[in-house]
Design an enzyme around this catalytic site. Structure first.
Site, PDB file in Angstrom:
ATOM      1  N   ASP A 156       0.820  -1.228   0.000  1.00 40.68           N
ATOM      2  CA  ASP A 156       0.000   0.000   0.000  1.00 40.68           C
ATOM      3  C   ASP A 156       0.843   1.264   0.000  1.00 40.68           C
ATOM      4  O   ASP A 156       0.575   2.204  -0.744  1.00 40.68           O
ATOM      5  CB  ASP A 156      -1.065  -0.003   1.122  1.00 40.68           C
ATOM      6  CG  ASP A 156      -0.539  -0.098   2.539  1.00 40.68           C
ATOM      7  OD1 ASP A 156       0.688  -0.302   2.733  1.00 40.68           O
ATOM      8  OD2 ASP A 156      -1.362   0.040   3.480  1.00 40.68           O
ATOM      9  N   ASP A 182      -5.566  -0.209   6.055  1.00 48.23           N
ATOM     10  CA  ASP A 182      -6.343  -0.590   7.237  1.00 48.23           C
ATOM     11  C   ASP A 182      -7.486   0.390   7.492  1.00 48.23           C
ATOM     12  O   ASP A 182      -8.628  -0.005   7.750  1.00 48.23           O
ATOM     13  CB  ASP A 182      -5.437  -0.641   8.476  1.00 48.23           C
ATOM     14  CG  ASP A 182      -4.228  -1.517   8.256  1.00 48.23           C
ATOM     15  OD1 ASP A 182      -4.222  -2.282   7.274  1.00 48.23           O
ATOM     16  OD2 ASP A 182      -3.284  -1.440   9.063  1.00 48.23           O
TER      17      ASP A 182
HETATM   18  C1  GLA Z   1       0.180  -2.510   8.490  1.00 46.47           C
HETATM   19  C2  GLA Z   1      -0.066  -1.109   7.925  1.00 46.47           C
HETATM   20  C3  GLA Z   1      -0.705  -1.175   6.535  1.00 46.47           C
HETATM   21  C4  GLA Z   1       0.074  -2.097   5.602  1.00 46.47           C
HETATM   22  C5  GLA Z   1       0.370  -3.437   6.284  1.00 46.47           C
HETATM   23  C6  GLA Z   1       1.275  -4.308   5.461  1.00 46.47           C
HETATM   24  O1  GLA Z   1      -1.030  -3.151   8.723  1.00 46.47           O
HETATM   25  O2  GLA Z   1      -0.894  -0.360   8.776  1.00 46.47           O
HETATM   26  O3  GLA Z   1      -0.819   0.122   5.988  1.00 46.47           O
HETATM   27  O4  GLA Z   1       1.259  -1.475   5.172  1.00 46.47           O
HETATM   28  O5  GLA Z   1       0.954  -3.273   7.570  1.00 46.47           O
HETATM   29  O6  GLA Z   1       0.663  -4.689   4.280  1.00 46.47           O
END
Ligand code: GLA
Length: 387
Positions: A37, A172
């Site tokens: 992301d 997320d």
């Molecule tokens: C955490 C971060 C997300 C993403 C994941 C890995 O959850 O908050 O933004 O980068 O790690 O995919």
């Protein structure tokens, strides 16, 4: 976890008046597309049927009072002076969101908030994003701010980046705000466009918490992100037009491998191959090709373990056991890594047996307790009740 009536009563007992409303925002499980992301790539997560709930009431002054049922702890702060609270880390998510709303020059009154959650913290299910988005959603309703969807997600992400210090991507918070029942979202993290893809009822999403906790803030996560930025900077010597690893195809990376130190090359290799896998997995899900989807999950785990190096022996063990069990299409670590959970895609008819055998196998191999959640794709933030 308290139900809505218990939340109402606990709120009234603590704050001396009933809440005006109760909201919820869910955790998430990423099916594939890990650490892509913040490289402007693609992710394919579901919002889960486990959420953070907040009972809330507006105040006439500029004080915010918060109580966490989960942590049996309270906190209070003034909207005129919002600083980090080192003693109550959970409260910084609330403080960060309030500060983010004020930074947008939006009108915000004080509030009383009572929080409870079904999303286990540290399990890689984004309990922090669920909390941030639930707070933002409650405050926007109380203050009639009309902050919804993408804007809500960006506000919550900003709170985590600037107030908690984790340079997270958007996945997320986006899912906590915009998840869709019965669907995974193929989200393009460059422009935030997305396509809902139905998750076949023949497959169940099984999350297994390894019981090992991570501490991502300021540490390995931010380092991985910095390594990706360094890769882009170095690759620009020959590929001047790239803005992010999203713009680099796997073959292009290999053709320019001599520009990168070995560790940076491995990090970049994970990202560029993971973006390809995510698009292929979305197509497989759309065509109902679950074996292909599972194979891509397996490849994602190998890449996270070997090239991105964010797995742990416990996660590797869970994935290995899962794959040996009947009905399992594929299994991988989910979320940031360094502990937390795995996600497996399992045939509907095998799911109960799978869950029991996975927990038993893990205990036998490592002497540890694993916790299984069978998840249903659910909707993003919403109002649950008004009083
Ligand atoms: C955490 C971060 C997300 C993403 C994941 C890995 O959850 O908050 O933004 O980068 O790690 O995919």
């Amino acid at each position: 976890m308290l139900d809505v009536h218990q939340l109402h009563d606990a709120f009234a007992a603590r704050f001396g008046a009933p809440p005006q409303l109760v909201v919820r925002a869910p955790g998430r499980v990423n099916l594939i597309g890990e650490h892509t992301d913040y490289n402007e790539g693609f992710v394919l997560p579901i919002a889960i049927d486990r959420a953070t709930f907040i009972a809330a009431r507006a105040r006439l002054d500029r004080t915010v009072r918060v109580y966490s049922v989960q942590f049996s702890a309270d906190d209070a702060f003034s909207l005129d002076q919002i600083e980090r609270n080192p003693h109550q880390p959970w409260s910084n998510y609330v403080r960060g969101v309030a500060k983010g709303i004020l930074a947008r020059d939006l009108p915000l009154a004080g509030a009383d908030l009572l929080i409870d959650s079904e999303v286990p913290p540290g399990a890689g299910l984004s309990s922090s994003a669920a909390l941030e988005v639930a707070v933002a959603y409650a405050l926007q309703l109380l203050n009639r701010l009309d902050l919804l969807g993408e804007e809500l997600a960006l506000l919550a992400q900003g709170a985590e980046q600037s107030f908690v210090g984790m340079q997270c991507g958007i996945m997320d918070q986006f899912m906590a705000a915009l998840g869709r029942a019965g669907h995974a979202l193929l989200l393009d993290c460059r422009d935030l466009s997305y396509r809902p893809i139905p998750v076949s009822p023949q497959a169940r999403v099984v999350v297994c918490d390894s019981g090992v906790r991570h501490s991502l803030v300021g540490s390995e996560y931010n380092e991985r992100r910095a390594a990706c930025e360094e890769a882009v900077r170095l690759l620009r010597a020959r590929l001047p037009r790239i803005a992010a690893l999203r713009d680099v195809a796997p073959a292009q990376l290999e053709a320019n491998a001599d520009l990168l130190p070995p560790v940076i090359l491995r990090r970049a290799r994970h990202v560029v191959t993971e973006i390809e896998r995510t698009l292929a997995a979305a197509a497989a899900l759309e065509h109902g090709d679950l074996p292909r989807f599972g194979a891509l999950m397996d490849a994602s785990h190998a890449s996270l373990r070997d090239d991105y190096q964010v797995s742990t022996p416990e996660l590797d063990t869970l994935v290995e056991i899962a794959r040996s069990l009947p009905g399992c299409y594929g299994s991988r670590l989910t979320g940031g890594g360094f502990g937390g959970s795995t996600v497996s895609l399992v045939a509907e008819g095998s799911v109960e047996r799978f869950a029991a055998d996975l927990v038993a196998g893990y205990h036998k191999r490592l002497g540890r307790e694993a916790h299984v959640l069978i998840c249903t794709p659910s909707e993003g933030a919403r109002l649950v009740a008004t009083f």
